[in-house]
Design a protein around this motif. Structure first.
Motif, short mmCIF file in Angstrom:
data_model
loop_
_atom_site.label_atom_id
_atom_site.label_comp_id
_atom_site.label_asym_id
_atom_site.label_seq_id
_atom_site.Cartn_x
_atom_site.Cartn_y
_atom_site.Cartn_z
N VAL A 111 0.87 -1.18 0.00
CA VAL A 111 0.00 0.00 0.00
C VAL A 111 0.91 1.23 0.00
O VAL A 111 1.89 1.29 0.75
N PHE A 112 0.59 2.19 -0.85
CA PHE A 112 1.39 3.41 -0.96
C PHE A 112 0.54 4.61 -0.58
O PHE A 112 -0.49 4.88 -1.18
N VAL A 113 0.99 5.33 0.45
CA VAL A 113 0.32 6.55 0.89
C VAL A 113 1.01 7.73 0.21
O VAL A 113 2.20 7.97 0.46
N PRO A 114 0.35 8.47 -0.66
CA PRO A 114 1.02 9.51 -1.46
C PRO A 114 1.25 10.81 -0.70
O PRO A 114 1.00 11.91 -1.21
N ARG A 115 1.75 10.72 0.49
CA ARG A 115 2.09 11.90 1.30
C ARG A 115 2.89 11.43 2.50
O ARG A 115 3.08 10.23 2.72
N ALA A 116 3.36 12.38 3.30
CA ALA A 116 4.06 12.05 4.53
C ALA A 116 3.06 11.60 5.60
O ALA A 116 1.86 11.92 5.53
N ILE A 117 3.56 10.87 6.59
CA ILE A 117 2.73 10.45 7.72
C ILE A 117 2.97 11.42 8.87
O ILE A 117 4.11 11.64 9.30
N ARG A 118 1.90 12.00 9.38
CA ARG A 118 2.02 13.01 10.44
C ARG A 118 2.27 12.35 11.79
O ARG A 118 1.85 11.21 12.03
N PRO A 119 2.92 13.05 12.71
CA PRO A 119 3.20 12.47 14.04
C PRO A 119 1.94 12.00 14.76
O PRO A 119 1.96 10.97 15.44
N ARG A 120 0.83 12.72 14.61
CA ARG A 120 -0.38 12.33 15.33
C ARG A 120 -1.00 11.04 14.77
O ARG A 120 -1.89 10.46 15.40
N GLU A 121 -0.56 10.62 13.57
CA GLU A 121 -1.07 9.38 12.97
C GLU A 121 -0.27 8.16 13.41
O GLU A 121 -0.65 7.04 13.06
N LEU A 122 0.82 8.35 14.14
CA LEU A 122 1.61 7.23 14.63
C LEU A 122 0.91 6.59 15.81
O LEU A 122 0.44 7.28 16.73
N HIS A 123 0.84 5.27 15.80
CA HIS A 123 0.22 4.54 16.90
C HIS A 123 1.28 4.02 17.88
O HIS A 123 1.20 4.24 19.08
N ARG A 124 2.28 3.32 17.35
CA ARG A 124 3.38 2.86 18.17
C ARG A 124 4.52 2.41 17.27
O ARG A 124 4.34 2.17 16.08
N ILE A 125 5.71 2.31 17.87
CA ILE A 125 6.91 1.81 17.18
C ILE A 125 7.47 0.68 18.02
O ILE A 125 7.68 0.83 19.23
N ARG A 126 7.70 -0.47 17.39
CA ARG A 126 8.20 -1.61 18.15
C ARG A 126 9.17 -2.41 17.29
O ARG A 126 9.19 -2.30 16.06
#
Length: 267
Positions: A111-126
């Protein structure tokens, strides 16, 4: 909200937590954005790209960034092979999750998201196991690996032994440098274009080389030799390459100038 996972180098995690994920990747049609994959019930399928992405080299291994996107967000979805044919479908994020989840074998899909991912859209990093998923392509296990110049990865573990065991008829392993220089010298003055182009083909598979002996070819009367010189040495780390490219950037032939522009683009 649709949940996706994006795989990246662990060294980039602090920056991503602060600023989100940059739109650094190139997608279908040259669009900039972020690649990801839907979070499925199967852990292995969700993280299927780990081994393949690890082949390109990472700093500190890979980590998984879970991202929540609005269901109505427009994305591109399809197999990685569809990207080159502009065959990936433009759908909503929710529809992309539905399509991938309904597949009998979703390996190789993206899946390709044609923009940057905003900080508020981050759920977690593991962290994730570094051995999940497939390498090269789905179902590649048991298939004789290809050692051509386009398929092999420079610096990959065991790549030199693999090339020596399964040499490609056109792409190596290349002859030793003294042999290639002898061919260049034997080509004459100004030199047979076919002989010189063949030698430059092999030199282009190296990271460094004898630039001083090859630099005089920048004045060869045949434009094809000058262009092949650019492709051969343009990305070498040998001192003096940048200065030679400056000279060839003003070459009277447009193909030579275009080659210089291409090799100077960031990889």
């Amino acid at each position: 909200m649709a949940m996706f996972v994006h795989l990246m180098s662990a060294a980039n995690a602090p920056r991503v937590r602060r600023s989100g994920i940059r739109a650094d990747s190139r997608g279908q049609g040259g669009a900039r954005g972020v690649y990801c994959f839907p979070v499925l019930p199967s852990y292995t399928l969700t993280h299927q790209w780990v081994r393949e992405l690890s082949r390109s080299g990472t700093r500190g291994g890979l980590v998984a960034v879970h991202v929540r996107l609005d269901d109505a967000q427009s994305v591109l979805v399809g197999r990685y092979s569809d990207r080159a044919r502009d065959a990936q479908a433009c759908v909503t994020a929710a529809e992309a999750v539905r399509r991938v989840a309904a597949l009998g074998d979703p390996r190789g899909w993206e899946v390709f998201v044609p923009r940057a991912i905003r900080p508020r859209e981050l759920h977690r990093i593991r962290s994730v196991p570094q051995v999940a998923g497939w390498r090269y392509w789905p179902d590649a296990h048991g298939v004789r690996p290809c050692t051509c110049y386009g398929c092999r990865v420079r610096g990959e573990y065991g790549s030199r032994r693999l090339r020596e065991r399964l040499p490609h008829p056109l792409d190596g392993p290349p002859p030793p440098v003294p042999v290639l220089l002898a061919r260049v010298a034997a080509a004459g003055d100004p030199g047979d274009p076919d002989v010189l182009s063949d030698a430059l083909h092999w030199f282009g598979m190296r990271r460094r080389g004898p630039l001083a002996q090859l630099a005089p070819l920048a004045a060869h009367p045949y434009a094809g030799v000058r262009e092949n010189l650019v492709w051969a040495v343009g990305r070498w780390t040998t001192p003096g390459v940048a200065e030679l490219m400056d000279v060839l950037a003003d070459d009277p032939h447009p193909d030579v100038r275009e080659a210089v522009e291409t090799v100077r683009e960031p990889a």
